[in-house]
Scaffold this motif. Structure first.
Motif, PDB file in Angstrom:
ATOM      1  N   GLU A  42      83.787  -3.698   0.670  1.00 44.18           N
ATOM      2  CA  GLU A  42      83.357  -4.725   0.986  1.00 44.18           C
ATOM      3  C   GLU A  42      83.449  -5.122   2.998  1.00 44.18           C
ATOM      4  OE1 GLU A  42      81.954  -6.991  -0.646  1.00 44.18           O
ATOM      5  OE2 GLU A  42      82.436  -6.013  -2.145  1.00 44.18           O
ATOM      6  N   SER A  45      82.598  -8.111   7.305  1.00 35.06           N
ATOM      7  CA  SER A  45      82.265  -9.721   7.379  1.00 35.06           C
ATOM      8  C   SER A  45      82.622 -10.380   5.899  1.00 35.06           C
ATOM      9  CB  SER A  45      81.198 -10.213   7.913  1.00 35.06           C
ATOM     10  OG  SER A  45      79.714  -9.356   7.158  1.00 35.06           O
ATOM     11  N   GLY A  47      84.466 -11.819   3.389  1.00 35.13           N
ATOM     12  CA  GLY A  47      85.392 -12.971   2.863  1.00 35.13           C
ATOM     13  C   GLY A  47      84.376 -14.215   3.601  1.00 35.13           C
ATOM     14  N   ARG A  49      82.563 -16.072   4.513  1.00 39.36           N
ATOM     15  CA  ARG A  49      81.889 -17.037   3.764  1.00 39.36           C
ATOM     16  C   ARG A  49      82.987 -17.806   2.551  1.00 39.36           C
ATOM     17  NH1 ARG A  49      79.749 -15.869  -1.709  1.00 39.36           N
ATOM     18  NH2 ARG A  49      79.442 -13.339  -1.465  1.00 39.36           N
ATOM     19  N   LEU A  50      83.957 -17.132   2.524  1.00 39.73           N
ATOM     20  CA  LEU A  50      85.710 -18.028   1.803  1.00 39.73           C
ATOM     21  C   LEU A  50      86.378 -18.484   2.419  1.00 39.73           C
ATOM     22  CD1 LEU A  50      85.546 -14.896  -0.417  1.00 39.73           C
ATOM     23  CD2 LEU A  50      84.387 -17.096  -1.280  1.00 39.73           C
ATOM     24  N   ALA A  51      86.305 -18.477   4.031  1.00 41.73           N
ATOM     25  CA  ALA A  51      87.723 -19.195   4.486  1.00 41.73           C
ATOM     26  C   ALA A  51      87.130 -20.485   5.037  1.00 41.73           C
ATOM     27  CB  ALA A  51      87.110 -17.982   6.280  1.00 41.73           C
ATOM     28  N   PRO A  52      88.044 -21.667   5.399  1.00 44.99           N
ATOM     29  CA  PRO A  52      88.103 -22.657   4.775  1.00 44.99           C
ATOM     30  C   PRO A  52      87.125 -23.035   6.669  1.00 44.99           C
ATOM     31  CG  PRO A  52      89.816 -22.447   5.333  1.00 44.99           C
ATOM     32  CD  PRO A  52      89.948 -21.643   4.728  1.00 44.99           C
TER      33      PRO A  52
END
Length: 103
Positions: A42, A45, A47, A49-52
């Motif tokens: 991967e 960048s 992850g 969009r998965l971070a709060p």
């Protein structure tokens, strides 16, 4: 004589079959180990969009106004004393163990 040749042919065939199986297992293992799996495949960048969502930084605490020096409440001072006991004198018969002349 014919029987010897059949046995030899059977052993040669079994050896070749064993080599083919070993080569197939090696090729399958090589294929499995070369696949990109997990986070290594991967981009950095991936992850994001998965971070709060980030919370705003807390504001610094407000300082209370200082009291004038004349209106300060008296400070309580408590002292405790512990009785001290004198150290016993060194035993002159055996010395004090420090390696000098009185030992």
């Amino acid at each position: 004589m014919q029987r010897v040749r059949r046995e030899t042919l059977a052993w040669i065939l079994a050896a070749l079959l064993g080599l083919a199986v070993a080569a197939g297992v090696m090729a399958a293992a090589s294929h499995l180990s070369s696949q990109r799996v997990g986070l290594a495949s991967e981009p950095p960048s991936a992850g994001a969009r998965l971070a709060p969502a980030g919370e705003p930084a807390p504001s610094p605490p407000t300082r209370r106004p200082r009291r004038p020096a004349g209106n300060a409440p008296p400070k309580k001072v408590t002292t405790t004393t512990t009785p001290s006991t004198p150290a016993p004198p060194p035993n002159e018969a055996t010395g004090d163990g420090d390696g000098d002349a009185d030992d």
